[in-house]
Motif scaffolding. Structure first.
Motif, short mmCIF file in Angstrom:
data_model
loop_
_atom_site.label_atom_id
_atom_site.label_comp_id
_atom_site.label_asym_id
_atom_site.label_seq_id
_atom_site.Cartn_x
_atom_site.Cartn_y
_atom_site.Cartn_z
N ILE A 49 0.84 -1.19 0.00
CA ILE A 49 0.00 0.00 0.00
C ILE A 49 0.88 1.24 0.00
N TYR A 50 0.68 2.10 -0.99
CA TYR A 50 1.33 3.41 -1.00
C TYR A 50 0.43 4.38 -0.25
N LEU A 51 0.92 4.86 0.87
CA LEU A 51 0.18 5.77 1.74
C LEU A 51 0.69 7.18 1.48
N VAL A 52 -0.12 7.99 0.80
CA VAL A 52 0.30 9.32 0.37
C VAL A 52 -0.22 10.36 1.35
N GLY A 53 0.67 11.20 1.84
CA GLY A 53 0.24 12.23 2.79
C GLY A 53 1.23 13.37 2.89
N ARG A 54 0.81 14.44 3.57
CA ARG A 54 1.64 15.62 3.73
C ARG A 54 2.77 15.39 4.74
N LYS A 55 3.80 16.24 4.66
CA LYS A 55 4.91 16.17 5.61
C LYS A 55 4.41 16.25 7.04
N SER A 56 3.42 17.09 7.30
CA SER A 56 2.91 17.26 8.66
C SER A 56 2.20 16.01 9.18
N SER A 57 1.83 15.11 8.28
CA SER A 57 1.15 13.87 8.68
C SER A 57 2.12 12.71 8.88
N GLU A 58 3.41 12.94 8.64
CA GLU A 58 4.35 11.82 8.63
C GLU A 58 4.47 11.13 9.99
N GLU A 59 4.59 11.91 11.06
CA GLU A 59 4.80 11.30 12.38
C GLU A 59 3.62 10.40 12.77
N PRO A 60 2.36 10.88 12.74
CA PRO A 60 1.25 9.96 13.05
C PRO A 60 1.14 8.83 12.03
N ALA A 61 1.51 9.08 10.78
CA ALA A 61 1.46 8.01 9.77
C ALA A 61 2.45 6.91 10.10
N ARG A 62 3.63 7.27 10.57
CA ARG A 62 4.63 6.26 10.95
C ARG A 62 4.11 5.38 12.09
N ALA A 63 3.42 6.01 13.07
CA ALA A 63 2.84 5.24 14.17
C ALA A 63 1.75 4.31 13.65
N PHE A 64 0.95 4.80 12.69
CA PHE A 64 -0.10 3.98 12.08
C PHE A 64 0.50 2.80 11.32
N ILE A 65 1.59 3.03 10.63
CA ILE A 65 2.26 1.96 9.88
C ILE A 65 2.76 0.88 10.85
N GLN A 66 3.30 1.28 11.98
CA GLN A 66 3.74 0.30 12.98
C GLN A 66 2.57 -0.55 13.47
N GLU A 67 1.43 0.12 13.68
CA GLU A 67 0.22 -0.60 14.10
C GLU A 67 -0.19 -1.61 13.03
N LEU A 68 -0.15 -1.21 11.78
CA LEU A 68 -0.53 -2.10 10.68
C LEU A 68 0.43 -3.27 10.56
N ASN A 69 1.72 -3.03 10.73
CA ASN A 69 2.70 -4.10 10.65
C ASN A 69 2.50 -5.13 11.75
N ALA A 70 2.04 -4.67 12.93
CA ALA A 70 1.76 -5.60 14.02
C ALA A 70 0.52 -6.43 13.71
N ILE A 71 -0.46 -5.83 13.04
CA ILE A 71 -1.68 -6.55 12.67
C ILE A 71 -1.38 -7.59 11.60
N ASN A 72 -0.58 -7.23 10.62
CA ASN A 72 -0.32 -8.12 9.48
C ASN A 72 1.11 -7.91 8.99
N PRO A 73 2.06 -8.75 9.40
CA PRO A 73 3.45 -8.60 8.98
C PRO A 73 3.65 -8.77 7.48
N LYS A 74 2.67 -9.36 6.78
CA LYS A 74 2.78 -9.55 5.33
C LYS A 74 2.46 -8.28 4.55
N ALA A 75 1.88 -7.31 5.22
CA ALA A 75 1.52 -6.07 4.55
C ALA A 75 2.72 -5.12 4.51
N GLU A 76 2.96 -4.54 3.34
CA GLU A 76 4.03 -3.56 3.18
C GLU A 76 3.40 -2.19 2.94
N ILE A 77 3.67 -1.26 3.83
CA ILE A 77 3.11 0.08 3.72
C ILE A 77 4.25 1.02 3.34
#
Length: 331
Positions: A49-77
């Motif tokens: 999944i390509y997650l497109v967002g603004r620079k100001s959204s990067e920090e919360p997006a990184r936390a969200f990506i960690q959450e997603l990786n914990a849910i499904n290690p096969k998913a690449e964000i």
């Protein structure tokens, strides 16, 4: 209405073979895009999944990506930074994706907000909300059509107001620049209608791609707070009244994500995807094959037969020509 139980049953069939293997989510750092990404990742399927967002959204997006990786290690964000209100940035982002991917299965577009304040323009001279809700979305589609065409079941979803379009728009001032023409409600209706008119033309030209313009209904995304002038008293009153109503009577984050995932994957729309035994959706031309599907919050389709014939006759070609001219420098 497609029941939530039916939607959950359909989504439970998503696996490595049936999931959109490569997706681009524009606006996926919050709200409906975020809910849908989480629903897709939670299927356990192997996806990128390509997650497109603004620079100001990067920090919360990184936390969200960690959450997603914990849910499904096969998913690449893949975090992809860019200010998508700028059309030059949209072009840059798409070039990066096309260099990395030979195919894209799903393009999911949710960036934007209702412009209830005064008219504000980007540095490129485009009203900000119109760029987010319309021009940048159409530019993403144009740039990614070659790799979408390489997919076996490509799908493009623009989440805004499918089925709510009007029979005509202000074709003499499509960007609502002239004095007195711009207001929040008028602009939102104009952008919704332009989405449908342009997407239908794209669908006719690209019959191998399923296009959906959806209306998500009430979902608590926080967007009700965007688009107002800073410090607006009217905005505060609006938030105070509307936010509790949306919270208590709208869809939960989880159900919103599941309903949108259903639209991303079900053969109810266009006949390709997860097999669907229920009533088939009809597109805007009142046919059941691929095309543009106007999908409501309950996942039903409407051809909007009252407005669409008049829209095609009075405005569609003018919307198409105007949009082509504006996007041309960025194609």
């Amino acid at each position: 209405m497609v029941s939530y139980k039916e939607i959950q049953a359909s989504n439970s069939l998503i696996n490595d073979a049936t999931a959109p293997r490569v997706s681009v989510f524009v606006g996926g750092t919050s709200g409906i895009g975020k809910f849908t990404i989480k629903a897709l990742v939670s299927t356990g399927a192997s996806v990128r999944i390509y997650l497109v967002g603004r620079k100001s959204s990067e920090e919360p997006a990184r936390a969200f990506i960690q959450e997603l990786n914990a849910i499904n290690p096969k998913a690449e964000i893949v975090w992809t930074e860019g200010e998508v209100s700028l059309l030059a940035e949209v072009k840059r982002i798409c070039e990066l994706i096309k260099k990395a991917e030979s195919r894209v299965d799903l393009l999911f577009l949710t960036a934007g907000y209702a412009p209830f304040g005064t008219r504000k323009e980007t540095s490129e001279g485009v009203e900000v909300a119109q760029s987010l809700e319309y021009y940048s979305r159409m530019l993403f589609i144009h740039h990614l059509l070659p790799v979408l065409g390489a997919s076996e079941a490509p799908r493009v979803i623009s989440v805004l107001g499918g089925g709510l379009e009007k029979s005509s728009v202000n074709v003499d001032d499509l960007d609502l620049k002239n004095p007195g023409n711009f207001s929040g409600i008028k602009a939102q209706i104009q952008y919704v209608t332009m989405n449908t008119a342009y997407l239908e033309k794209l669908a006719v030209q690209n019959p191998n791609v399923t296009f959906i313009h959806s209306w998500p209904g009430w979902v608590s995304t926080g967007n009700v707070r965007r688009g107002w002038d800073e410090g607006s008293i009217v905005a505060r009153i609006f938030w105070f009244i509307l936010e509790p109503i949306i919270y208590y009577f709208g869809f939960s984050d989880e159900e919103s994500g599941q309903r949108n995932l259903f639209q991303c994957t079900s053969a109810a729309f266009g006949g390709r995807g997860i097999p669907w035994a229920g009533k088939k959706g009809v597109n805007s031309l009142e046919k059941s094959e691929d095309g543009l599907f106007l999908v409501s919050y309950n996942c039903d389709c409407t051809p909007n037969a009252k407005a669409m014939p008049q829209l095609r006759e009075s405005s569609q070609e003018k919307i198409w020509d105007h949009t082509q001219r504006l996007l041309q420098p960025y194609l």
